[in-house]
Design a protein around this motif. Structure first.
Motif, PDB file in Angstrom:
ATOM      1  N   PHE A 156      -9.511   0.967   1.369  1.00  0.00           N
ATOM      2  CA  PHE A 156      -8.420   0.001   1.185  1.00  0.00           C
ATOM      3  C   PHE A 156      -8.866  -1.403   1.581  1.00  0.00           C
ATOM      4  O   PHE A 156      -8.609  -2.373   0.862  1.00  0.00           O
ATOM      5  CB  PHE A 156      -7.223   0.442   2.022  1.00  0.00           C
TER       6      PHE A 156
ATOM      7  N   THR B 127      -6.641   0.223  10.429  1.00  0.00           N
ATOM      8  CA  THR B 127      -6.298  -0.699   9.348  1.00  0.00           C
ATOM      9  C   THR B 127      -6.638  -2.119   9.770  1.00  0.00           C
ATOM     10  O   THR B 127      -7.284  -2.878   9.031  1.00  0.00           O
ATOM     11  CB  THR B 127      -4.799  -0.599   8.998  1.00  0.00           C
TER      12      THR B 127
ATOM     13  N   CYS C  20      -3.572   3.415   0.306  1.00  0.00           N
ATOM     14  CA  CYS C  20      -4.064   3.488   1.689  1.00  0.00           C
ATOM     15  C   CYS C  20      -3.323   4.600   2.411  1.00  0.00           C
ATOM     16  O   CYS C  20      -2.134   4.464   2.739  1.00  0.00           O
ATOM     17  CB  CYS C  20      -3.858   2.164   2.417  1.00  0.00           C
TER      18      CYS C  20
ATOM     19  N   SER D 222       0.824  -1.209   0.000  1.00  0.00           N
ATOM     20  CA  SER D 222       0.000   0.000   0.000  1.00  0.00           C
ATOM     21  C   SER D 222       0.855   1.254   0.000  1.00  0.00           C
ATOM     22  O   SER D 222       1.921   1.307   0.624  1.00  0.00           O
ATOM     23  CB  SER D 222      -0.952   0.008   1.204  1.00  0.00           C
TER      24      SER D 222
END
Length: 245
Positions: free
Chosen positions: A70, A122, A59, A32
């Motif tokens: 993401f 995340t 991301c 990412s």
């Protein structure tokens, strides 16, 4: 055929993670980057030996909408595959000159947002998307400066805002190590750790760094790949040595 996510993959430690993971064509790597408009030349070059199994996704770990998007892209990209290793690497050390007596409120807020809330969300959004394997290894990239014991041995103290954010990340790791094993989350055999890469010769490492990226990442991958269920919630250096909180 393990599957990895590496955040902050466009430079520094993240780039070296992708480079080393790409040496095996059996690995699937989701790398990412903060912005799709960034220069991706180095990242594409690093993953060239395994480009068919390397996916570059966007991301921005400082933006909740970007992280949520993401997670959706990860699910779409993987199909039925699951993430075996999540490496929460993206971070900033934007004001290394600040001390406990000169902390800028906005600067500290920014480092907490990216260095702590970023990995927290995340992981959360990937859990909610159902893309983490039941025995996933989740690695929060920390620093020796996040250790209270290590920081006490450093005179003068340094990088106050960064150190505080990494101390908070270590606490997040402990929280995740319990909660992600609860029923309906990831799995009772998942492992969450924080790892200190050492003082590495990267742009963030700055002047004085002595450790080559190749050695740091090679050591961390050996440590990560050797994690067992009993290592859950622990703090390690890139050498695999446990670090005091």
């Amino acid at each position: 055929m393990p599957t990895y996510i590496v955040t902050g993959a466009n430079r520094g430690l993240g780039l070296e993670f992708v480079r080393q993971l790409s040496q095996s064509t059996s690995n699937t790597v989701l790398a990412s980057v903060r912005s799709s408009s960034a220069d991706l030349g180095d990242l594409k070059s690093a993953s060239k030996s395994n480009e068919s199994n390397t996916h570059i996704l966007t991301c921005d770990t400082g933006d909740l909408d970007s992280i949520k998007s993401f997670a959706g892209e990860v699910k779409k990209t993987l199909g039925d595959k699951k993430i075996d290793f999540l490496i929460n690497n993206a971070a900033v050390n934007s004001k290394p000159e600040q001390t406990s007596l000169s902390i800028g409120p906005e600067d500290l807020t920014n480092e907490i947002r990216i260095n702590v809330l970023g990995p927290a969300k995340t992981t959360q959004f990937l859990v909610e998307a159902g893309v983490l394997a039941p025995e996933a290894r989740i690695v929060n990239m920390t620093s020796g400066l996040g250790s209270m014991a290590v920081s006490l041995s450093i005179t003068p103290r340094k990088c106050a805002t960064y150190s505080i954010s990494k101390g908070a990340l270590n606490s997040l790791t402990v929280q995740q190590s319990g909660e992600l094993r609860e029923e309906g989350k990831v799995g009772e055999k998942c492992v969450v750790v924080c790892v200190d890469p050492g003082w590495v010769k990267t742009r963030m490492g700055g002047d004085g760094a002595q450790l080559e990226p190749e050695e740091s990442i090679g050591g961390m991958l050996k440590c990560i790949h050797g994690l067992t269920e009993q290592d859950n919630g622990k703090f390690y250096t890139y050498t695999g040595k446990e670090v005091p909180w």
